[in-house]
Design an enzyme around this catalytic site. Structure first.
Site, PDB file in Angstrom:
ATOM      1  N   HIS A   1     -64.794  -1.702 106.816  1.00  0.00           N
ATOM      2  CA  HIS A   1     -63.876  -2.649 107.516  1.00  0.00           C
ATOM      3  C   HIS A   1     -64.644  -3.902 108.265  1.00  0.00           C
ATOM      4  O   HIS A   1     -65.179  -4.917 108.294  1.00  0.00           O
ATOM      5  CB  HIS A   1     -62.476  -2.989 107.713  1.00  0.00           C
ATOM      6  CG  HIS A   1     -61.269  -2.903 106.924  1.00  0.00           C
ATOM      7  ND1 HIS A   1     -61.508  -3.675 105.781  1.00  0.00           N
ATOM      8  CD2 HIS A   1     -60.783  -1.768 106.146  1.00  0.00           C
ATOM      9  CE1 HIS A   1     -60.253  -3.550 104.523  1.00  0.00           C
ATOM     10  NE2 HIS A   1     -60.042  -2.594 105.319  1.00  0.00           N
TER      11      HIS A   1
ATOM     12  N   HIS B   1     -62.894   4.105 105.735  1.00  0.00           N
ATOM     13  CA  HIS B   1     -62.153   3.117 104.479  1.00  0.00           C
ATOM     14  C   HIS B   1     -62.294   2.643 105.661  1.00  0.00           C
ATOM     15  O   HIS B   1     -62.891   0.599 105.579  1.00  0.00           O
ATOM     16  CB  HIS B   1     -61.522   3.466 104.585  1.00  0.00           C
ATOM     17  CG  HIS B   1     -59.692   2.437 104.208  1.00  0.00           C
ATOM     18  ND1 HIS B   1     -60.380   1.892 102.063  1.00  0.00           N
ATOM     19  CD2 HIS B   1     -59.539   1.220 104.517  1.00  0.00           C
ATOM     20  CE1 HIS B   1     -59.288   0.752 102.603  1.00  0.00           C
ATOM     21  NE2 HIS B   1     -59.388   0.356 103.705  1.00  0.00           N
ATOM     22  N   GLU B   2     -61.939   2.545 107.047  1.00  0.00           N
ATOM     23  CA  GLU B   2     -61.744   1.684 108.330  1.00  0.00           C
ATOM     24  C   GLU B   2     -63.244   1.231 108.527  1.00  0.00           C
ATOM     25  O   GLU B   2     -63.725   0.275 109.190  1.00  0.00           O
ATOM     26  CB  GLU B   2     -61.037   2.309 109.564  1.00  0.00           C
ATOM     27  CG  GLU B   2     -59.566   2.418 109.395  1.00  0.00           C
ATOM     28  CD  GLU B   2     -58.462   1.651 108.323  1.00  0.00           C
ATOM     29  OE1 GLU B   2     -59.265  -0.264 108.671  1.00  0.00           O
ATOM     30  OE2 GLU B   2     -57.584   2.073 107.712  1.00  0.00           O
TER      31      GLU B   2
ATOM     32  N   CYS C   1     -55.561  -0.513 100.355  1.00  0.00           N
ATOM     33  CA  CYS C   1     -55.179  -0.758 101.467  1.00  0.00           C
ATOM     34  C   CYS C   1     -54.495  -2.683 101.518  1.00  0.00           C
ATOM     35  O   CYS C   1     -53.951  -2.540 100.420  1.00  0.00           O
ATOM     36  CB  CYS C   1     -57.448  -1.749 101.437  1.00  0.00           C
ATOM     37  SG  CYS C   1     -57.247  -2.993 102.471  1.00  0.00           S
TER      38      CYS C   1
HETATM   39 ZN    ZN Z   1     -57.930  -1.694 104.290  1.00  0.00          ZN
END
Ligand code: ZN
Length: 177
Positions: free
Chosen positions: A147, A143-144, A101
């Site tokens: 966030h 993953h995004e 990341c």
């Molecule tokens: Zn990330």
């Protein structure tokens, strides 16, 4: 001209906020943010970047998979901005894969993700898109998506034994390639 944005590092509270929805994708400030995130993710050799990572707590991210020094085997695609993303469906099947990341430099972790997902988002023109992703792209999306929910990949690592420094990771990738 787009500008490189500073990337928030783990410890910055913005990375732990639930991002707000974007009311008007065509708002010039949103369009500028997308343009800036595109150059920022390319400059940092990322395959994705979410708005909270550039200090904007908005539900927006870029998926920009391409082979690069950090992810030599990433598939090639044109970068896509995804606004107000939603996950519509996930496969029961999960798969573990190594992630890093831009907000947690120097660290990689083995993260379980759904192997296939169906998603919906608005593109940068404000058009509704529904897509299915599998494998690496499904991983990048998840993953995004984390966030914009205030989560990072280390929250999903099942054991600290499944963390590695970037340096050791590169060494092991090269020895297996
Ligand atoms: Zn990330």
């Amino acid at each position: 001209m787009p500008i490189l944005r500073q990337i928030a590092q783990l410890g910055q509270p913005v990375l732990r906020e639930v991002a707000g929805q974007i009311a008007d994708p065509e708002n010039p400030a949103v369009q500028r943010l997308i343009a800036d995130m595109l150059v920022t993710v390319a400059d940092a050799n990322g395959v994705g970047i979410a708005a909270p990572q550039v200090y904007e707590p908005l539900s927006l991210f870029i998926v920009a998979s391409r082979p690069n020094p950090r992810y030599p085997h990433a598939p090639q695609m044109d970068p896509v901005a995804m606004i107000n993303p939603e996950i519509l469906w996930v496969s029961d099947e999960k798969e573990k894969g190594w992630e890093g990341c831009l907000s947690i430099p120097g660290l990689r972790g083995l993260v379980p993700r759904h192997k296939r997902i169906a998603v919906r988002y608005l593109n940068s023109a404000g058009e509704l898109r529904e897509e299915e992703y599998s494998d690496f792209l499904a991983r990048v999306f998840q993953h995004e998506f984390d966030h914009v929910q205030g989560m990072v990949f280390i929250d999903r690592v099942e054991s600290t034994l499944e963390l590695m420094t970037e340096k050791e990771y590169s060494r092991s990738v090269h020895s297996h390639a």
